[in-house]
Design a protein around this motif. Structure first.
Motif, PDB file in Angstrom:
ATOM      1  N   SER A   1       0.811  -1.221   0.000  1.00 45.20           N
ATOM      2  CA  SER A   1       0.000   0.000   0.000  1.00 45.20           C
ATOM      3  C   SER A   1       0.840   1.265   0.000  1.00 45.20           C
ATOM      4  N   GLY A   2       2.110   1.135   0.376  1.00 38.99           N
ATOM      5  CA  GLY A   2       2.958   2.310   0.550  1.00 38.99           C
ATOM      6  C   GLY A   2       3.003   2.779   1.986  1.00 38.99           C
ATOM      7  N   GLY A   3       2.226   2.138   2.868  1.00 32.82           N
ATOM      8  CA  GLY A   3       2.296   2.438   4.293  1.00 32.82           C
ATOM      9  C   GLY A   3       3.589   1.905   4.885  1.00 32.82           C
ATOM     10  N   VAL A   4       3.892   2.309   6.098  1.00 29.86           N
ATOM     11  CA  VAL A   4       5.179   1.956   6.699  1.00 29.86           C
ATOM     12  C   VAL A   4       5.322   0.444   6.877  1.00 29.86           C
ATOM     13  N   ASP A   5       4.220  -0.269   7.148  1.00 27.95           N
ATOM     14  CA  ASP A   5       4.297  -1.717   7.357  1.00 27.95           C
ATOM     15  C   ASP A   5       4.642  -2.464   6.071  1.00 27.95           C
ATOM     16  N   SER A   6       3.838  -2.267   5.041  1.00 27.48           N
ATOM     17  CA  SER A   6       4.063  -3.018   3.804  1.00 27.48           C
ATOM     18  C   SER A   6       5.348  -2.569   3.108  1.00 27.48           C
TER      19      SER A   6
ATOM     20  N   LYS B   1       4.954   4.746  -5.194  1.00 22.66           N
ATOM     21  CA  LYS B   1       5.847   4.665  -6.360  1.00 22.66           C
ATOM     22  C   LYS B   1       7.260   5.118  -5.996  1.00 22.66           C
ATOM     23  N   ILE B   2       7.343   6.244  -5.300  1.00 23.27           N
ATOM     24  CA  ILE B   2       8.652   6.796  -4.923  1.00 23.27           C
ATOM     25  C   ILE B   2       9.401   5.847  -3.995  1.00 23.27           C
ATOM     26  N   GLN B   3       8.665   5.304  -3.003  1.00 18.33           N
ATOM     27  CA  GLN B   3       9.299   4.414  -2.035  1.00 18.33           C
ATOM     28  C   GLN B   3       9.776   3.125  -2.696  1.00 18.33           C
ATOM     29  N   ALA B   4       8.965   2.572  -3.587  1.00 19.12           N
ATOM     30  CA  ALA B   4       9.368   1.342  -4.285  1.00 19.12           C
ATOM     31  C   ALA B   4      10.612   1.590  -5.127  1.00 19.12           C
ATOM     32  N   ALA B   5      10.646   2.739  -5.800  1.00 17.34           N
ATOM     33  CA  ALA B   5      11.806   3.075  -6.627  1.00 17.34           C
ATOM     34  C   ALA B   5      13.052   3.252  -5.765  1.00 17.34           C
ATOM     35  N   THR B   6      12.886   3.840  -4.577  1.00 16.48           N
ATOM     36  CA  THR B   6      14.011   4.033  -3.661  1.00 16.48           C
ATOM     37  C   THR B   6      14.559   2.688  -3.191  1.00 16.48           C
ATOM     38  N   ILE B   7      13.651   1.768  -2.880  1.00 14.88           N
ATOM     39  CA  ILE B   7      14.066   0.430  -2.447  1.00 14.88           C
ATOM     40  C   ILE B   7      14.719  -0.328  -3.594  1.00 14.88           C
ATOM     41  N   GLY B   8      14.156  -0.160  -4.793  1.00 13.41           N
ATOM     42  CA  GLY B   8      14.654  -0.874  -5.965  1.00 13.41           C
ATOM     43  C   GLY B   8      13.770  -2.025  -6.394  1.00 13.41           C
ATOM     44  N   ILE B   9      12.719  -2.296  -5.636  1.00 10.68           N
ATOM     45  CA  ILE B   9      11.855  -3.430  -5.917  1.00 10.68           C
ATOM     46  C   ILE B   9      10.955  -3.149  -7.115  1.00 10.68           C
TER      47      ILE B   9
ATOM     48  N   TYR C   1      12.896  -7.532  -0.806  1.00  7.45           N
ATOM     49  CA  TYR C   1      13.791  -7.217  -1.938  1.00  7.45           C
ATOM     50  C   TYR C   1      15.241  -7.494  -1.573  1.00  7.45           C
ATOM     51  N   ASP C   2      15.641  -7.117  -0.350  1.00 11.26           N
ATOM     52  CA  ASP C   2      17.017  -7.369   0.069  1.00 11.26           C
ATOM     53  C   ASP C   2      17.325  -8.861   0.105  1.00 11.26           C
ATOM     54  N   ALA C   3      16.315  -9.671   0.424  1.00 10.78           N
ATOM     55  CA  ALA C   3      16.523 -11.121   0.515  1.00 10.78           C
ATOM     56  C   ALA C   3      16.393 -11.814  -0.834  1.00 10.78           C
ATOM     57  N   LEU C   4      15.510 -11.300  -1.685  1.00  8.38           N
ATOM     58  CA  LEU C   4      15.157 -12.023  -2.903  1.00  8.38           C
ATOM     59  C   LEU C   4      15.510 -11.298  -4.201  1.00  8.38           C
ATOM     60  N   GLY C   5      15.801 -10.021  -4.121  1.00  6.25           N
ATOM     61  CA  GLY C   5      16.094  -9.273  -5.333  1.00  6.25           C
ATOM     62  C   GLY C   5      14.897  -9.244  -6.277  1.00  6.25           C
ATOM     63  N   ASP C   6      15.139  -9.557  -7.537  1.00  8.34           N
ATOM     64  CA  ASP C   6      14.080  -9.495  -8.549  1.00  8.34           C
ATOM     65  C   ASP C   6      13.015 -10.579  -8.379  1.00  8.34           C
TER      66      ASP C   6
END
Length: 275
Positions: free
Chosen positions: A24-29, A63-71, A37-42
Motif C-alpha cells: 500500500s505504501g504504508g510503513v508496514d508493507s 511509487k517513490i518508495q518502491a523506486a528508492t528500495i529498488g523493488i 527485496y534485500d533477501a530475494l532481489g528481482d
C-alpha cells in the motif's frame, strides 16, 4: 531481540524464494517490501491496488518508495466499490475490501509465478478488530511481520535502522475508514474526505483524520495540537474550503485523534470475533 526478528524475517523470505507483496505504501508493507527485496532481489514484486479509497498522494508515495528500495512495482485496479456488501459499510466492511484485494492478487501471483502473497499485517493488528485479516488468511496470504511478532513500534524502529526515510510516516488507512458504520460509501464522499485531508496536510498538519458523517466533517488532530490549531489557523478559510468540497458543517473533535475511533461503537460481541 529486534535484530533476531529481522534475521527471522530475512530467513522467512529466503525460504519462500519468490513473493508478491500486497504493497500500500504504508510503513508496514514498505518495510516488508524492503526486506523481501534485500533477501530475494528481482524475485520479489510489490503490487499496489488502486481504487477510489486510496488517496492519489498515497499512490505517488508508494511509487517513490518502491523506486528508492529498488523493488519491482506493479499497479492493479480493484473494484470493491461495485460490491454492495462493501459500499453499505457494515461493521465487517474490511472483509469485503480485502477479499477483493486478494481475489485480485492471488491469480496475478500465480500467473506471474509467485507462490506466495504476503501483506504488512503486524503483531499489533492481531489484537484489534480487523475483519480483513480473515479474508486474507482464507485466500492463503501470509503476514511475515505478524508471524515473527513484529509490533508497530518495532516496524518503525526497523525501518529507521534500515535507513528508510519514511519510518515515521503517519498511518493512512483507506478513506472508507472515515465513515461511521452503516453510512453508505460513495466515490463522491471518498473524494470529498480525501480533498479535505490533503488541504489540511498542505497547511502543515500531518497526523490527522477528517471523519465524515452525513454533511458534517469532524477534524481529528493529535490532542496536543488542538490549541495551536485553534489559535494559529484561519478557521474560516478551512470552513470555506470544506464547504467547497461539499460539506455543510465543519467541527473539531476535542478528544483528539485516536486510531480506530469509529470502532468504539461496536459492542463486545463484535469485537470478540476470533479472526
Amino acid at each position: 531481540m529486534l535484530t533476531e526478528k529481522f534475521e527471522q524475517l530475512r530467513a522467512l523470505f529466503q525460504e519462500m524464494e519468490q513473493a508478491l507483496i500486497a504493497y500500500s505504501g504504508g510503513v508496514d508493507s514498505t518495510l516488508v517490501a524492503k526486506i523481501a527485496y534485500d533477501a530475494l532481489g528481482d524475485r520479489a514484486l510489490a503490487v499496489t491496488a488502486v481504487s477510489p479509497s486510496l488517496l492519489p498522494e498515497e499512490l505517488e508515495d508508494a511509487k517513490i518508495q518502491a523506486a528508492t528500495i529498488g523493488i519491482g512495482h506493479k499497479i492493479v485496479q480493484t473494484h470493491e466499490m461495485e460490491n454492495p456488501n462493501y459500499t453499505s459499510n457494515p461493521v465487517n466492511r474490511c472483509y469485503f475490501c480485502k477479499s477483493e484485494l486478494h481475489d485480485t492478487l492471488k491469480p496475478l501471483a500465480l500467473q506471474l509465478g509467485y507462490p506466495y502473497v504476503v501483506d504488512g499485517v503486524n503483531a499489533d493488528d492481531l489484537h484489534d478488530y480487523r475483519p480483513g485479516i480473515q479474508a486474507a488468511k482464507e485466500r492463503g496470504a501470509r503476514s511475515p511481520l505478524a508471524e515473527v511478532g513484529v509490533t508497530k513500534v518495532e516496524v518503525r524502529q526497523l525501518s529507521q535502522q534500515l535507513g528508510l526515510p519514511w519510518w515515521d510516516k503517519p498511518a493512512q488507512p483507506c478513506l472508507s475508514s472515515r465513515f461511521p458504520y452503516g453510512e453508505e460509501i460513495t466515490v463522491a464522499k471518498l473524494q470529498r474526505v480525501g480533498r479535505a485531508e490533503i488541504f489540511l496536510r498542505k497547511l502543515g498538519w500531518q497526523n490527522l483524520r477528517v471523519r465524515s458523517e452525513g454533511d458534517t466533517a469532524r477534524i481529528e488532530l493529535a490532542s496536543e495540537q488542538i490549541k495551536e490549531f485553534v489559535l494559529t489557523t484561519d478557521l474560516q478559510k478551512i470552513v470555506s474550503a470544506f464547504q467547497d468540497f461539499g460539506f455543510i458543517y465543519v467541527t473539531l473533535d476535542l478528544e483528539g485523534y485516536r486510531s480506530g475511533k469509529l470502532n468504539q461503537v461496536l459492542n463486545r460481541e463484535v469485537l470478540s470475533v476470533k479472526l
